[in-house]
Motif scaffolding. Structure first.
Motif, mmCIF file in Angstrom:
data_model
loop_
_atom_site.group_PDB
_atom_site.id
_atom_site.type_symbol
_atom_site.label_atom_id
_atom_site.label_comp_id
_atom_site.label_asym_id
_atom_site.label_seq_id
_atom_site.Cartn_x
_atom_site.Cartn_y
_atom_site.Cartn_z
ATOM 1 N N ALA A 1 0.848 -1.198 0.000
ATOM 2 C CA ALA A 1 0.000 0.000 0.000
ATOM 3 C C ALA A 1 0.888 1.254 0.000
ATOM 4 O O ALA A 1 1.032 1.922 -1.010
ATOM 5 N N ASP A 2 1.482 1.567 1.139
ATOM 6 C CA ASP A 2 2.457 2.662 1.231
ATOM 7 C C ASP A 2 3.802 2.085 1.647
ATOM 8 O O ASP A 2 3.879 0.986 2.212
ATOM 9 N N TYR B 1 11.512 8.652 5.445
ATOM 10 C CA TYR B 1 10.939 9.316 4.275
ATOM 11 C C TYR B 1 9.936 8.368 3.619
ATOM 12 O O TYR B 1 10.009 7.150 3.787
ATOM 13 N N HIS B 2 8.997 8.932 2.883
ATOM 14 C CA HIS B 2 8.020 8.136 2.153
ATOM 15 C C HIS B 2 8.604 7.755 0.798
ATOM 16 O O HIS B 2 9.035 8.625 0.035
ATOM 17 N N GLY B 3 8.632 6.450 0.524
ATOM 18 C CA GLY B 3 9.176 5.954 -0.729
ATOM 19 C C GLY B 3 8.083 5.681 -1.750
ATOM 20 O O GLY B 3 6.970 6.179 -1.644
ATOM 21 N N ARG B 4 8.413 4.857 -2.719
ATOM 22 C CA ARG B 4 7.515 4.593 -3.842
ATOM 23 C C ARG B 4 7.091 3.131 -3.810
ATOM 24 O O ARG B 4 7.891 2.229 -4.098
ATOM 25 N N SER B 5 5.835 2.875 -3.467
ATOM 26 C CA SER B 5 5.367 1.498 -3.311
ATOM 27 C C SER B 5 5.359 0.743 -4.638
ATOM 28 O O SER B 5 5.514 -0.479 -4.660
ATOM 29 N N GLY B 6 5.188 1.447 -5.737
ATOM 30 C CA GLY B 6 5.081 0.795 -7.039
ATOM 31 C C GLY B 6 6.370 0.182 -7.533
ATOM 32 O O GLY B 6 6.358 -0.595 -8.499
ATOM 33 N N THR B 7 7.508 0.516 -6.900
ATOM 34 C CA THR B 7 8.772 -0.080 -7.323
ATOM 35 C C THR B 7 9.343 -1.020 -6.266
ATOM 36 O O THR B 7 10.522 -1.360 -6.299
ATOM 37 N N VAL B 8 8.504 -1.455 -5.336
ATOM 38 C CA VAL B 8 8.883 -2.543 -4.438
ATOM 39 C C VAL B 8 8.675 -3.843 -5.207
ATOM 40 O O VAL B 8 7.585 -4.111 -5.708
ATOM 41 N N VAL B 9 9.741 -4.633 -5.332
ATOM 42 C CA VAL B 9 9.704 -5.813 -6.198
ATOM 43 C C VAL B 9 10.132 -7.059 -5.417
ATOM 44 O O VAL B 9 10.854 -6.959 -4.419
ATOM 45 N N PRO B 10 9.698 -8.240 -5.864
ATOM 46 C CA PRO B 10 10.086 -9.464 -5.160
ATOM 47 C C PRO B 10 11.523 -9.859 -5.434
ATOM 48 O O PRO B 10 12.098 -9.514 -6.482
ATOM 49 N N SER B 11 12.089 -10.586 -4.503
ATOM 50 C CA SER B 11 13.441 -11.111 -4.641
ATOM 51 C C SER B 11 13.611 -11.814 -5.981
ATOM 52 O O SER B 11 12.718 -12.513 -6.455
ATOM 53 N N GLY B 12 14.765 -11.612 -6.601
ATOM 54 C CA GLY B 12 15.059 -12.226 -7.885
ATOM 55 C C GLY B 12 14.789 -11.332 -9.067
ATOM 56 O O GLY B 12 15.241 -11.630 -10.184
ATOM 57 N N THR B 13 14.048 -10.254 -8.863
ATOM 58 C CA THR B 13 13.785 -9.304 -9.946
ATOM 59 C C THR B 13 15.082 -8.617 -10.343
ATOM 60 O O THR B 13 15.833 -8.134 -9.484
ATOM 61 N N GLY B 14 15.369 -8.553 -11.637
ATOM 62 C CA GLY B 14 16.557 -7.859 -12.109
ATOM 63 C C GLY B 14 16.484 -6.371 -11.814
ATOM 64 O O GLY B 14 15.417 -5.761 -11.928
ATOM 65 N N THR C 1 2.012 9.256 14.509
ATOM 66 C CA THR C 1 1.743 10.175 15.620
ATOM 67 C C THR C 1 1.052 11.459 15.175
ATOM 68 O O THR C 1 0.409 12.140 15.977
ATOM 69 N N ASN C 2 1.169 11.791 13.893
ATOM 70 C CA ASN C 2 0.474 12.978 13.383
ATOM 71 C C ASN C 2 -0.942 12.650 12.908
ATOM 72 O O ASN C 2 -1.631 13.507 12.348
ATOM 73 N N GLY C 3 -1.368 11.407 13.113
ATOM 74 C CA GLY C 3 -2.696 10.995 12.674
ATOM 75 C C GLY C 3 -2.725 10.317 11.328
ATOM 76 O O GLY C 3 -3.799 9.970 10.833
ATOM 77 N N ALA C 4 -1.544 10.113 10.718
ATOM 78 C CA ALA C 4 -1.506 9.404 9.435
ATOM 79 C C ALA C 4 -2.063 8.004 9.603
ATOM 80 O O ALA C 4 -1.720 7.295 10.554
ATOM 81 N N ALA C 5 -2.943 7.595 8.704
ATOM 82 C CA ALA C 5 -3.540 6.263 8.768
ATOM 83 C C ALA C 5 -2.596 5.228 8.176
ATOM 84 O O ALA C 5 -1.796 5.533 7.286
ATOM 85 N N ILE C 6 -2.665 4.014 8.680
ATOM 86 C CA ILE C 6 -1.961 2.895 8.064
ATOM 87 C C ILE C 6 -2.987 1.956 7.453
ATOM 88 O O ILE C 6 -4.129 1.882 7.899
ATOM 89 N N ARG C 7 -2.557 1.238 6.414
ATOM 90 C CA ARG C 7 -3.440 0.342 5.683
ATOM 91 C C ARG C 7 -2.846 -1.056 5.627
ATOM 92 O O ARG C 7 -1.629 -1.236 5.754
ATOM 93 N N LEU D 1 4.172 -1.094 4.113
ATOM 94 C CA LEU D 1 5.501 -1.620 4.395
ATOM 95 C C LEU D 1 6.370 -0.495 4.925
ATOM 96 O O LEU D 1 6.404 0.592 4.357
ATOM 97 N N TYR D 2 7.039 -0.749 6.047
ATOM 98 C CA TYR D 2 8.071 0.204 6.475
ATOM 99 C C TYR D 2 9.341 -0.557 6.789
ATOM 100 O O TYR D 2 9.316 -1.680 7.293
ATOM 101 N N ALA D 3 10.461 0.049 6.419
ATOM 102 C CA ALA D 3 11.754 -0.607 6.554
ATOM 103 C C ALA D 3 12.607 0.121 7.577
ATOM 104 O O ALA D 3 12.458 1.326 7.806
ATOM 105 N N SER D 4 13.525 -0.627 8.164
ATOM 106 C CA SER D 4 14.312 -0.155 9.302
ATOM 107 C C SER D 4 15.324 0.917 8.952
ATOM 108 O O SER D 4 15.767 1.675 9.814
ATOM 109 N N GLY D 5 15.709 1.002 7.684
ATOM 110 C CA GLY D 5 16.899 1.746 7.326
ATOM 111 C C GLY D 5 18.091 0.799 7.356
ATOM 112 O O GLY D 5 18.017 -0.322 7.886
ATOM 113 N N THR D 6 19.189 1.223 6.771
ATOM 114 C CA THR D 6 20.375 0.387 6.679
ATOM 115 C C THR D 6 20.812 -0.124 8.047
ATOM 116 O O THR D 6 20.913 0.639 9.003
ATOM 117 N N VAL D 7 21.053 -1.423 8.124
ATOM 118 C CA VAL D 7 21.523 -2.039 9.369
ATOM 119 C C VAL D 7 23.046 -2.088 9.327
ATOM 120 O O VAL D 7 23.625 -2.754 8.456
#
Length: 401
Positions: free
Chosen positions: A114-115, A151-164, A319-325, A329-335
């Motif tokens: 979704a987001d 930061y808010h990223g782009r959900s449309g370019t989240v791809v499954p493992s193995g995608t070139g 915390t600002n009232g943004a809804a989740i759906r 997907l949210y990611a941790s940032g570089t580990v």
């Protein structure tokens, strides 16, 4: 470890304590939901039908979203049912007809995104990046220890493992010149992702102690990054085209419930977090990542050292009232850790190209070249000395189109 009638070999992936969810298909059949165990996939839709499982129709879909939307009660009930079936001898007759060999299945995107939000929560990574790009300034941004920066990223370019991964092009600085062309500093970021199952209403923040009620599961993430494009564009609004071209995720989602034995206290915080980030529960996670570059393991980043936990990240992004759906997907940032062999990006590992990385084939690298393949894996401690496995996320770089 052998705790099941399946008699899994010690080196088999996905033991009886992991039971991750994904979406798979077999020849001539539509994608549907399965659970990985050893070298098999449990085909959940027909198994649920035989067992008369309430709501089992959601497993006949090509996405985890319908199941995730049912909420924590359903997640716990299904996991309990599966644990009983794979551990009790009486489950053999029921489950065996619905086992698919993993090497005969094709894996798909596990859920509809979704987001997408990406955080920046490793102190070691943030300090390394600050030292590389701002050597004469404080290494951490002023707000960094007060809130989880993201930061808010782009959900449309989240791809499954193995995608070139096609090498992105954009504006970047080369010496004193600014020009358009393929990225010359293509990088990876080894991250951990969290997917939302239960949504929230607009205007209603999610309290930090409701993390487990909203987050369904965890998977590995590679947030590919074009460092030269990013460096030229990111002031003042942060990452944009240097990040949005591709983010890879693993095909298997480990239920949050599988990670109870991996929970640890996060590092000490100074100053103390704000009220909405005050975590009474320990939601640091002892995940041990591994990064392989063209067959050579080059780093083992420790997730347990992340300054901000996934529970704090969820509380802060709402915390600002943004809804989740469902499907957010949210990611941790570089580990990253503080040792060189714990760095989770090649920007850090090669120190912006000044310390090239030697690979087992005799070559050396600073950033990614066309044809390079990167694979990220992870494990976590489970009950009784068992190990929780995460599905790997992999990708190969292709020339700019």
């Amino acid at each position: 470890m052998r705790h099941s009638w399946l008699d899994l070999p010690d080196d088999a992936p996905f033991g009886v304590h992991t039971l991750p969810y994904g979406v798979f298909s077999t020849e001539g059949e539509d994608p549907r939901v399965g659970v990985a165990i050893g070298h098999y996939i449990i085909d959940l839709a027909p198994l649920a039908a035989v067992e008369g499982l309430e709501g089992g129709h959601v497993f006949n879909r090509g996405s985890l979203n319908p199941f995730m939307a049912l909420g924590r009660g359903a997640w716990d009930a299904v996991r309990g049912w599966l644990v009983e079936l794979v551990n009790g001898e009486s489950g053999r007759e029921i489950v065996e007809p619905h086992l698919i060999r993993a090497d005969e299945a094709r894996l798909h995107m596990p859920f509809e995104v979704a987001d997408y939000v990406d955080f920046y929560s490793s102190q070691a990574h943030a300090e390394n990046v600050g030292k590389i790009f701002r050597p004469d300034s404080p290494s951490l941004p002023a707000a960094w220890k007060h809130l989880p920066i993201g930061y808010h990223g782009r959900s449309g370019t989240v791809v499954p493992s193995g995608t070139g991964i096609i090498r992105p092009s954009g504006l970047r600085r080369v010496g004193e010149d600014i020009g358009y062309g393929p990225s010359l500093r293509l990088d990876i970021e080894a991250e951990v992702g969290f997917v939302v199952g239960t949504p929230s209403a607009l205007g209603q923040p999610v309290p930090i102690d409701e993390f487990e009620d909203h987050v369904f599961g965890v998977m590995l993430v590679n947030d590919w990054s074009a460092r030269d494009i990013q460096a030229f564009e990111y002031v003042p609004l942060g990452p944009f085209l240097g990040k949005s071209f591709a983010t890879s995720i693993a095909p298997w989602v480990v239920p949050l419930a599988a990670l109870q034995h991996a929970r640890v206290d996060p590092p000490a915080r100074d100053p103390q977090p704000a009220t909405h980030l005050a975590d009474a529960q320990a939601w640091g996670l002892d995940l041990r990542l591994e990064i392989e570059w063209n067959g050579t393991v080059v780093s083992r980043p420790p997730f347990r050292e992340m300054y901000w936990t996934p529970a704090q990240q969820l509380a802060h992004l709402t915390t600002n009232g943004a809804a989740i759906r469902t499907g957010d997907l949210y990611a941790s940032g570089t580990v990253s850790g503080y040792e060189r062999d714990q760095r989770g990006s090649f920007l850090e590992l090669s120190w912006n190209g000044s310390e090239p990385v030697s690979l087992d084939d005799g070559s050396s690298r600073s950033f990614l070249e066309d044809g390079d393949t990167v694979t990220i894996r992870a494990t976590a401690p489970g009950p009784d000395g068992a190990q929780i496995e995460f599905g790997e996320v992999t990708g190969t770089v292709h020339p700019s189109s």
